[in-house]
Design a protein around this motif. Sequence first.
Motif, PDB file in Angstrom:
ATOM      1  N   SER A 191      39.813  30.928  44.040  1.00 26.55           N
ATOM      2  CA  SER A 191      40.713  31.753  45.117  1.00 26.55           C
ATOM      3  C   SER A 191      40.287  31.874  46.656  1.00 26.55           C
ATOM      4  CB  SER A 191      40.628  33.133  44.324  1.00 26.55           C
ATOM      5  OG  SER A 191      41.766  33.970  45.092  1.00 26.55           O
ATOM      6  N   SER A 212      44.168  29.114  44.011  1.00 24.49           N
ATOM      7  CA  SER A 212      44.701  30.325  44.098  1.00 24.49           C
ATOM      8  C   SER A 212      44.803  30.896  45.710  1.00 24.49           C
ATOM      9  CB  SER A 212      43.999  31.293  43.183  1.00 24.49           C
ATOM     10  OG  SER A 212      44.382  31.413  41.947  1.00 24.49           O
ATOM     11  N   SER A 254      48.646  28.774  42.895  1.00 25.10           N
ATOM     12  CA  SER A 254      49.083  30.069  42.465  1.00 25.10           C
ATOM     13  C   SER A 254      48.982  31.105  43.772  1.00 25.10           C
ATOM     14  CB  SER A 254      47.872  30.432  41.336  1.00 25.10           C
ATOM     15  OG  SER A 254      48.056  31.609  40.819  1.00 25.10           O
ATOM     16  N   GLU A 256      48.541  34.772  44.873  1.00 26.36           N
ATOM     17  CA  GLU A 256      48.202  36.184  44.579  1.00 26.36           C
ATOM     18  C   GLU A 256      48.823  37.250  45.608  1.00 26.36           C
ATOM     19  OE1 GLU A 256      45.819  36.514  41.664  1.00 26.36           O
ATOM     20  OE2 GLU A 256      46.117  34.362  41.731  1.00 26.36           O
ATOM     21  N   HIS A 283      52.985  29.321  41.781  1.00 30.74           N
ATOM     22  CA  HIS A 283      53.470  30.490  40.632  1.00 30.74           C
ATOM     23  C   HIS A 283      53.028  31.581  41.326  1.00 30.74           C
ATOM     24  CE1 HIS A 283      52.122  32.099  36.587  1.00 30.74           C
ATOM     25  NE2 HIS A 283      51.540  33.076  37.537  1.00 30.74           N
ATOM     26  N   ASN A 285      51.419  35.520  41.496  1.00 34.65           N
ATOM     27  CA  ASN A 285      50.780  36.490  40.379  1.00 34.65           C
ATOM     28  C   ASN A 285      50.912  37.702  41.036  1.00 34.65           C
ATOM     29  OD1 ASN A 285      49.571  37.309  38.311  1.00 34.65           O
ATOM     30  ND2 ASN A 285      47.458  36.385  38.885  1.00 34.65           N
ATOM     31  N   ILE A 287      49.742  41.616  41.481  1.00 33.92           N
ATOM     32  CA  ILE A 287      48.530  42.654  40.998  1.00 33.92           C
ATOM     33  C   ILE A 287      48.866  43.993  41.623  1.00 33.92           C
ATOM     34  CG2 ILE A 287      46.086  42.615  40.909  1.00 33.92           C
ATOM     35  CD1 ILE A 287      46.280  39.720  42.230  1.00 33.92           C
ATOM     36  N   SER A 309      59.005  41.826  41.243  1.00 36.64           N
ATOM     37  CA  SER A 309      59.153  40.584  40.239  1.00 36.64           C
ATOM     38  C   SER A 309      60.478  40.255  39.930  1.00 36.64           C
ATOM     39  CB  SER A 309      58.181  41.234  39.131  1.00 36.64           C
ATOM     40  OG  SER A 309      58.454  40.240  37.932  1.00 36.64           O
ATOM     41  N   VAL A 319      57.009  34.016  37.848  1.00 38.93           N
ATOM     42  CA  VAL A 319      56.240  35.385  38.242  1.00 38.93           C
ATOM     43  C   VAL A 319      55.446  35.794  37.351  1.00 38.93           C
ATOM     44  CG1 VAL A 319      56.250  37.527  39.631  1.00 38.93           C
ATOM     45  CG2 VAL A 319      57.863  35.738  39.996  1.00 38.93           C
ATOM     46  N   THR A 320      54.107  36.282  37.322  1.00 39.36           N
ATOM     47  CA  THR A 320      53.557  36.882  36.385  1.00 39.36           C
ATOM     48  C   THR A 320      53.079  38.287  37.082  1.00 39.36           C
ATOM     49  OG1 THR A 320      51.534  35.674  36.719  1.00 39.36           O
ATOM     50  CG2 THR A 320      53.036  35.163  34.738  1.00 39.36           C
ATOM     51  N   ARG A 322      49.719  40.587  36.793  1.00 37.86           N
ATOM     52  CA  ARG A 322      48.409  40.468  36.154  1.00 37.86           C
ATOM     53  C   ARG A 322      48.176  41.668  35.235  1.00 37.86           C
ATOM     54  NH1 ARG A 322      43.401  39.847  39.846  1.00 37.86           N
ATOM     55  NH2 ARG A 322      44.331  38.055  40.153  1.00 37.86           N
TER      56      ARG A 322
END
Length: 344
Positions: A191, A212, A254, A256, A283, A285, A287, A309, A319-320, A322
Amino acid sequence: MKKDILSMDLNELTSEIVALGQPKFKAKQIYRWLHKSFVTDFSQMTDISLELRQNLNDNFVIFGCSIEKKLISEYDSTIKYLFRLDDGEYIESVLMKYKYGYTVCVSSQVGCRMGCSFCASTLSGVVRNLHPSEILSQIYAISRDNCIRVSHIVMMGMGEPFDNYDNVVKFLNLVSDENGVNISMRHISLSTCGIVTGIYKLMEENFQLTLSISLHAPNNELRSSMMPVNKKWNIEELIFACKKYTEKTSRRISFEYALVKGVNDTDECAVELSRILKGMLCHINLIPVNEVSETGCKKSTPERVKRFSDILSKKGFTVTVRRELGSDINAACGQLRRSTQKEK
Ligand code: SAH
């Protein structure tokens, strides 16, 4: 001065051992003791002659980290380690247990000089870079302590990996070496806060790891207020480098995005984010920001996170959100070292 033996690859170690008048195969034996059995002292290399062990001890040092503090989360058995380095500095690492294996989050520097407004690691600046051996030894110490084989690594602990580029690359080569601990590059994430020159250098290494990017804001005004690095390389330059990275490596990036209440979590931000990432192999992510008392940043509400999201998902992004592991044990980077410094 004694040489840092754990930072040597097998070729370098072989030259050193041959220079001591020893046969080549001894180097492989020693390398195995270091990187497969994780010994911390030459005396533990029991199939090496006493004389050679003494010789090794006179010429080399095995840098390591000893456990200063260990916090186990009651919710999810995440373990946070505060390690003491040989010069007395402290770093943090985290062990997370997932269905697919054990992930260790490692630090790459003592402290950090990037100055992100929400982050605890950077509050007192950077002290020094970690050697490759010191990044490795976080994984080795955790493997020994839990009698486990670590399967995944995330370079998301203290420090900015691209601010310690050469040592980080050396570490990546050592940790994925099949003669050593042999953790596949495909199981490693690195990252960065957005050091664009580092992204260009990394794409030439041909690593199969996941890159990331800590983006955290969809426009320059907001991003510069949260992350000083954006004043050096703005979002356009960063996204352009990311596109080049994907072209060159075919690896999905990814992004963040830490959601801070009332700062970067509005619907407008989500729409703007979807605009700048449009068409990218990526992707996202999300948080909910970890609250650090000194920064004053507050977490977005679960409803806000969901809404943010949903907007991105509807635009077609993966999308996730965390999972927050170890929230009861200060698992966000930098907080444990900081509280220990304050105690002392
Ligand atoms: N310097 C690197 C890696 C270390 S930080 C980087 O910036 O990417 C790892 C991740 O944690 C980064 O995405 C960082 O922005 C994020 N982070 C830092 N402080 C945080 C906090 N208080 N809450 C949530 N995420 C945080």
